[in-house]
Enzyme design. Structure first.
Site, PDB file in Angstrom:
ATOM      1  N   ARG A  23       3.543   0.193  -7.295  1.00 22.69           N
ATOM      2  CA  ARG A  23       4.553  -0.680  -7.893  1.00 22.69           C
ATOM      3  C   ARG A  23       4.343  -0.860  -9.399  1.00 22.69           C
ATOM      4  NH1 ARG A  23       6.307  -4.941  -3.172  1.00 22.69           N
ATOM      5  NH2 ARG A  23       5.291  -3.865  -1.476  1.00 22.69           N
TER       6      ARG A  23
ATOM      7  N   THR B  54       6.663   6.599  -4.047  1.00 22.03           N
ATOM      8  CA  THR B  54       7.051   5.950  -2.794  1.00 22.03           C
ATOM      9  C   THR B  54       7.702   4.593  -3.025  1.00 22.03           C
ATOM     10  OG1 THR B  54       6.308   5.517  -0.541  1.00 22.03           O
ATOM     11  CG2 THR B  54       4.864   4.768  -2.329  1.00 22.03           C
TER      12      THR B  54
ATOM     13  N   ASP C 108       2.916   6.500   7.026  1.00 26.35           N
ATOM     14  CA  ASP C 108       4.123   7.086   6.432  1.00 26.35           C
ATOM     15  C   ASP C 108       3.946   7.936   5.179  1.00 26.35           C
ATOM     16  OD1 ASP C 108       3.390   4.773   5.064  1.00 26.35           O
ATOM     17  OD2 ASP C 108       5.317   3.758   5.248  1.00 26.35           O
TER      18      ASP C 108
ATOM     19  N   GLU D  44      14.088   2.315   3.153  1.00 29.08           N
ATOM     20  CA  GLU D  44      13.898   3.682   3.655  1.00 29.08           C
ATOM     21  C   GLU D  44      15.185   4.371   4.106  1.00 29.08           C
ATOM     22  OE1 GLU D  44      11.958   1.081   4.506  1.00 29.08           O
ATOM     23  OE2 GLU D  44      10.201   1.640   3.311  1.00 29.08           O
TER      24      GLU D  44
ATOM     25  N   GLU E 149      -0.735  -0.878  -3.356  1.00 35.40           N
ATOM     26  CA  GLU E 149       0.466  -1.595  -3.789  1.00 35.40           C
ATOM     27  C   GLU E 149       0.522  -1.687  -5.312  1.00 35.40           C
ATOM     28  OE1 GLU E 149       2.817  -2.241  -1.873  1.00 35.40           O
ATOM     29  OE2 GLU E 149       2.090  -2.734   0.128  1.00 35.40           O
TER      30      GLU E 149
HETATM   31  C1  DMJ Z   1       7.542  -0.086  -0.425  1.00 27.82           C
HETATM   32  O1  DMJ Z   1       6.525  -0.746  -1.036  1.00 27.82           O
HETATM   33  C2  DMJ Z   1       7.289   1.383  -0.403  1.00 27.82           C
HETATM   34  O2  DMJ Z   1       8.460   2.058  -0.112  1.00 27.82           O
HETATM   35  C3  DMJ Z   1       6.216   1.772   0.570  1.00 27.82           C
HETATM   36  O3  DMJ Z   1       6.064   3.138   0.647  1.00 27.82           O
HETATM   37  C4  DMJ Z   1       6.564   1.248   1.928  1.00 27.82           C
HETATM   38  N1  DMJ Z   1       6.837  -0.137   1.927  1.00 27.82           N
HETATM   39  C5  DMJ Z   1       7.724  -0.663   0.945  1.00 27.82           C
HETATM   40  C6  DMJ Z   1       9.180  -0.645   1.309  1.00 27.82           C
HETATM   41  O4  DMJ Z   1       9.473  -0.790   2.608  1.00 27.82           O
END
Ligand code: DMJ
Length: 804
Positions: free
Chosen positions: A357, A768, A502, A680, A353
């Site tokens: 982020r 992501t 994912d 998503e 995370e």
């Molecule tokens: C985000 O932190 C990112 O997109 C991650 O890949 C999946 N979860 C959240 C959003 O749903």
């Protein structure tokens, strides 16, 4: 469009001398910051003043009423005590008559009075608990004794002093004065002789004589006019751009009115609505929780995840502010990063995370500020400027700390890191295993940093993870969702493209694209995995034939579970991206030697899955998808290869409404009905629109956006919140705004409605967390340092190998 006010028309000056331009830039930045601050403060002050006055008046009235009641009750008590003997001898009927006339209390009255008191007491307590209330205007818990001789003496003293200082007309002016007038008036018609509070007697102040009322009125009026004019100017009332005013939720009447047909829709106008939602979200955060890592928009509070905060929301939102050209807000964010952000804290954080982020956010801000200097124009590399390369330096510092996660026997990173101690930490749960997606969704960030800094270690250690994973030779490229850092082997058989699985797949194809297709090994891995997905996870629903991607909780030999996390909806967009490698479908089809049957089939799969994800939104009462959706499939699931036609999109408009057949294929359990503002689906809509050019994806996005505004907006400029139940109207709200709401969801809406040349897909890869990073050429220093083992054998998910 540049949204910054430009009263001196600086934009249009054609001055070429660098010194002058720099000076203008500094002037502009300073003016913008000052204007924004002044505007915000003025708005806040005006609002607070109005609220305070209203509350004060309300409380004063209540206070007066209650105190008068208390005084009356006390008087009655005294009277009752004096007449006690007489009351004893009177008949019951006489008592009743007196009672009706209000001259005495029946035997039950004291108890009733006590009950009333208790209730009021509770009420008072509630008032104290509510931080929004004005405690100074609450009723005092213990009404003072007005018969106390000391108090009476004090009263006389204050009254005399007040009369002396204020004169007969004292109390005629001012908001607070008015309040005291009311309070005092209720207590005693001659209120100047009996002040409400002994520590703030009416009209008594250190300044001697009060100003003359007329002069005072004029001053107040003048000040008020100035404030109003200032506010009007700052809200753009005097020019034709009513940008600020539009950001008020109350003005969003367009929600019901903008239903234009596709061909007529003004996408730039719709995009402006997204900017307004971003402004509203950011401003709410700035107002109520500035600097905190969490924002609870309903209670209007914030909370930190580390002692000094991690900038969780500020950094995650930064590049969205830049892309939307919200310069003054970027300035504020940058100032916080420069002055308040420190990674040197004794704090455990999640490796993945924090990488996607924080590191992703900083790197993207660095990239945008250097490559697109006209977006929210703040120069990051003014020679000699303090804080040069601020974003890169902060990213680098963080990366050095996060690197300690890779100090494991296998090279698979630990789930957590202590930032201050530079120490990797295995997960407390799952027997110390790391999530597969988390271990394999760090590479875009560390590789870009390696490219920027020339430090090969960032590249090598993040790349090694991919080798360790691939050495397990997971059958058909489908990886279980946990892996042990101690051994480098998978820890479970559970296979899915939802949580913990994912972004492993997402980063395969994106790593291939990031280095300008210089690393075909990742395309190879992606192709294997996509074939595996088709073979083991894709099937069709029973009634309407929707295409879904299920899960294999007991490995590939186990049953297919027809469950899709909302998270899986990243997949249609990513499949399309892989099929055209960032080109539009039209360009890709024309490119010599490029298009083939496989790419054609992949685009078909992407379209079908996109429709299924859109159905998740259409299924819900609010139009906002649930966290998890189940599907109705035959007991013997159809293989992906079976002949199949997906339903027309018009199926969602079936006039049968709640009884429509298509709805029987979808199912949402009560416990999964929450909506966390996840990105998503809009992410995939963005890719699908860019790649296919089909405007229906924009339309779907517009409908989704309207649902978010309609059902997740918070009163009092609180921004937007997650929902606990998105399947009832009104929805049950959750009081949390996820950082990816501004980082991803709003960014993808903005990009979906933007012209295609903004951040083109063959020039950037989005990490992501939706942070755009550039496609770059690898030099001689950085190159793929590993090869895949030959696939002559397959390995079971627990690590045993068997002949293929
Ligand atoms: C985000 O932190 C990112 O997109 C991650 O890949 C999946 N979860 C959240 C959003 O749903």
């Amino acid at each position: 469009m540049n949204r910054v006010r430009d009263p001196f028309n600086l934009h249009n000056l054609s001055l070429n001398r660098p010194g002058t331009i720099a000076a203008i830039n500094i002037l502009r930045a300073t003016a913008t910051t000052a204007a924004t601050e002044f505007r915000d403060r003025a708005e806040k002050a005006a609002q607070q003043a109005v609220e305070t006055a209203a509350k004060a008046a309300e409380f004063a009235e209540q206070a007066a009423e209650r105190t008068r009641d208390a005084v009356e009750a006390a008087a009655k008590e005294v009277e009752r005590a004096l007449d006690h003997t007489a009351f004893q001898s009177q008949s019951q009927s006489q008592s009743q008559a007196d009672l009706e006339q209000g001259t005495l209390l029946p035997a039950a009255a004291p108890a009733a009075a006590e009950e009333t008191y208790d209730e009021e007491d509770t009420e008072v307590e509630e008032e104290y608990e509510d931080p929004g209330d004005m405690a100074s205007f609450s009723i005092p818990r213990h009404v003072p004794s007005f018969t106390d001789p000391a108090r009476q003496a004090e009263d006389r003293l204050w009254a005399a002093a007040t009369r002396q200082r204020a004169g007969p007309s004292a109390g005629a002016g001012g908001v607070l004065g008015g309040v005291q007038d009311k309070v005092g008036g209720f207590l005693n018609p001659d209120r100047r002789s009996l002040p409400m509070y002994k520590d703030k007697p009416y009209g008594y102040g250190p300044g001697g004589a009060r100003p003359r009322p007329l002069l005072r009125k004029k001053r107040v009026l003048g000040l008020f006019t100035l404030v109003v004019l200032g506010l009007l100017w700052f809200t753009g009332f005097f020019d034709e751009h009513h940008e600020r005013a539009r950001a008020k939720l109350g003005d969003w009447g367009w929600l019901s009115s903008d239903t234009k047909a596709r061909s007529k829709a003004d996408w730039l106008k719709r995009r402006e609505r997204v900017v307004e939602a971003m402004e509203l979200s950011w401003d709410a955060y700035e107002r109520y929780a500035w600097g905190y890592d969490e924002f609870h928009p309903v209670s209007k509070t914030g909370r930190n995840m580390a002692p000094k905060g991690l900038g969780w929301i500020i950094i995650d939102s930064l590049d969205t502010l830049m892309i939307m050209n919200l310069t003054s807000r970027v300035t504020h964010a940058r100032e916080w990063i420069s002055k308040s952000l420190t990674w040197d804290q004794d704090q455990d954080v999640n490796t993945f995370e924090t990488t996607i982020r924080m590191m992703g956010g900083l790197l993207s801000a660095y990239y945008l500020s250097t490559e697109y200097p006209n977006l929210a124009p703040i120069s990051d590399d003014d020679v000699g400027a303090p804080g040069e390369d601020l974003y890169l330096e902060k990213a680098r510092d963080l990366a050095d700390r996060l690197m300690s996660a890779f100090d494991t026997p296998s090279g698979i990173p630990y789930a957590s890191v202590n930032l201050g101690k530079f120490q990797g930490l295995p997960s407390h749960a799952d027997m110390g295993a790391s999530s597969t997606a988390e271990a394999t969704t760090l590479q875009l960030e560390f590789k870009y940093l390696a490219n920027l800094t020339g430090e090969k270690d960032f590249w090598d250690r993040s790349e090694k993870v991919m080798k360790v994973i691939d050495d397990n030779q997971a059958p058909d490229g489908l990886v279980p969702i946990f892996i042990q850092p101690s051994t480098g082997h998978f820890h479970t058989q559970n296979i899915r493209l939802g949580s913990r699985g994912d972004s492993y797949y997402e980063y395969l194809i994106k790593q291939y694209l990031q280095t300008h297709k210089a690393e075909p090994i990742y395309q190879d891995m992606w192709n294997d995995a996509l074939q595996g997905i088709r073979k083991h996870l894709v099937t069709y629903t029973e009634n309407s034939g929707f295409t879904i991607v299920g899960e294999r909780p007991s490995g590939l030999e186990g049953n297919l579970s027809p469950k899709m996390d909302h998270l899986v909806c990243f997949l249609p967009g990513t499949i399309a991206l892989a099929a055209t490698e960032g080109l539009s479908e039209r360009e890709a089809r024309k490119k010599p030697g490029f298009w083939n049957k496989q790419r054609e089939a992949d685009m078909k799969l992407a379209r079908e899955l996109m429709q299924t994800c859109w159905g998740m939104y259409r299924y819900m009462a609010t139009g906002l998808a649930a966290e998890i959706t189940y599907f109705k499939i035959p007991s013997d699931p159809l293989p992906e290869s079976s002949s199949h036609t997906s339903p027309p999109d018009s199926i969602f408009d079936d006039p049968a409404g709640p009884d429509a057949t298509w709805r029987k294929d979808y199912e949402v359990h009560q416990m999964d009905a929450h909506n966390l503002q996840r990105p998503e689906t809009v992410e995939s809509l963005f890719y699908m629109y860019r790649i296919t050019g089909d405007v229906k994806y924009r339309e779907w996005g517009w409908d989704m956006f309207k649902s978010f505004v309609n059902y997740t907006a918070v009163e009092d400029g609180g921004g937007f919140t997650s929902l606990s139940n998105a399947n009832v109207i009104p929805p049950v709200i959750k009081d949390n705004m996820e950082s990816f709401w501004m980082a991803e969801t709003l960014k993808y809406f903005y990009l979906l409605f933007s012209p295609e040349d903004l951040l083109p897909l063959d020039k950037v890869v989005f990490n992501t967390e939706a942070h755009p990073l550039p496609v770059f050429e690898v030099g001689r220093l950085l190159k793929t340092g590993w090869e895949r083992k030959p696939r002559t054998t397959t390995t079971t998910t627990t690590g045993e190998t068997k002949s293929a």
